[in-house]
Design a protein around this motif. Structure first.
Motif, mmCIF file in Angstrom:
data_model
loop_
_atom_site.group_PDB
_atom_site.id
_atom_site.type_symbol
_atom_site.label_atom_id
_atom_site.label_comp_id
_atom_site.label_asym_id
_atom_site.label_seq_id
_atom_site.Cartn_x
_atom_site.Cartn_y
_atom_site.Cartn_z
ATOM 1 N N ILE A 34 0.817 -1.219 0.000
ATOM 2 C CA ILE A 34 0.000 0.000 0.000
ATOM 3 C C ILE A 34 0.847 1.264 0.000
ATOM 4 N N MET A 35 2.136 1.152 -0.257
ATOM 5 C CA MET A 35 3.009 2.326 -0.242
ATOM 6 C C MET A 35 2.850 3.194 -1.486
ATOM 7 N N TYR A 89 1.317 9.741 -2.103
ATOM 8 C CA TYR A 89 -0.102 10.064 -2.225
ATOM 9 C C TYR A 89 -0.258 11.223 -3.202
ATOM 10 N N TRP A 90 -1.474 11.428 -3.678
ATOM 11 C CA TRP A 90 -1.758 12.497 -4.628
ATOM 12 C C TRP A 90 -2.121 13.767 -3.866
ATOM 13 N N TRP A 91 -1.379 14.828 -4.156
ATOM 14 C CA TRP A 91 -1.469 16.099 -3.426
ATOM 15 C C TRP A 91 -2.090 17.165 -4.313
ATOM 16 N N ARG A 112 -6.860 3.263 0.915
ATOM 17 C CA ARG A 112 -5.432 2.989 1.104
ATOM 18 C C ARG A 112 -4.803 4.003 2.055
ATOM 19 N N LEU A 113 -5.088 5.266 1.833
ATOM 20 C CA LEU A 113 -4.483 6.299 2.671
ATOM 21 C C LEU A 113 -5.041 6.285 4.087
ATOM 22 N N GLU A 114 -6.325 6.018 4.221
ATOM 23 C CA GLU A 114 -6.905 5.960 5.560
ATOM 24 C C GLU A 114 -6.278 4.828 6.371
#
Length: 250
Positions: A34-35, A89-91, A112-114
């Motif tokens: 998940i990286m 992650y998408w910023w 994924r981020l959560e």
């Protein structure tokens, strides 16, 4: 920046959804699977998004319909966990128009981020920052509960990593120390011509995850005092071109 999932954006203000994430805390802290962030559907346009000031190409509204350029309003950002592990992650680029494809990608990447943020808060705990004085939190669901109680229905979450910072204040006779930490802020989206933008002004609402408490130490006495209001560090902005593989992932 990640999108909080829910109904259509037009009705999300009254239908904020909290998705419970089941996390086995005894398992591997954060798995390598998940990286990495998912690929953007407009991959060919991402080089324009990251290569400089798009205003020089087609004016202030380079992403708007009619100009022929569909430049994403998000770029891939790297967030360190330690000296050998990072995740992507998408910023959302400040001031940039978010295309519908950007918003769809943010929403699809939320789980994924959560799961990563859930683990970080579980390991170090956090401090919630809202309209009331800051308070300690022990899990990510508690953070989301306090967000709702602050009368904010967020669409996206922004994440910054701040490295260790040590600064001497000779005027006050002390040294300020801010250990490495992550700062998370919550934003709402506003529909606009051709896409979405971050709603301004925003409510002060966020969460800090500290690897250890920040403090000041007096030069004359050596006395140390915990201080969460120093504000001496700056975010480590590591934006990677999307065509390059993310390195340092274990």
């Amino acid at each position: 920046m990640l999108l909080i999932p829910g109904d259509e954006l037009s009705s999300k203000k009254s239908n904020f959804i909290v998705r419970s994430v089941v996390v086995n805390e005894a398992s591997l802290f954060i798995s390598s699977e998940i990286m990495n962030a998912p690929e953007h559907p407009l991959t060919d346009s991402l080089e324009l998004s990251i290569s400089g000031d798009i205003k020089e190409q087609k004016g202030d509204n380079a992403s708007a319909p009619g100009y022929g350029l569909r430049i994403p309003g998000i770029v891939k950002r790297i967030i360190p966990i330690d000296n050998s592990t990072s995740w992507a992650y998408w910023w959302c680029v400040p001031g940039r128009l978010l295309l519908p494809e950007d918003v769809a990608l943010l929403q699809s990447d939320y789980n994924r981020l959560e799961s990563i943020l859930t683990k970080l808060v579980w390991l170090w705990g956090g401090r919630f920052i809202g309209v009331e004085p800051s308070s300690n939190v022990n899990n990510w669901q508690q953070v989301l509960k306090l967000v709702r109680e602050s009368k904010l229905n967020p669409d996206v979450v922004d994440i910054d990593f701040f490295p260790l910072t040590v600064r001497t204040n000779e005027a006050e006779g002390n040294i300020g120390v801010e250990p490495a930490h992550w700062h998370i802020e919550f934003f709402q989206l506003e529909a606009t011509d051709g896409g979405y933008k971050l709603q301004e002004p925003k409510n002060a609402c966020g969460c800090q995850i500290w690897t250890r408490p920040p403090f000041i130490k007096q030069l004359d006495t050596g006395e140390a005092t915990i201080r969460y209001d120093l504000g001496i560090s700056q975010p480590l902005d590591m934006t990677t071109p999307p065509w390059q593989a993310l390195s340092g992932i274990n």
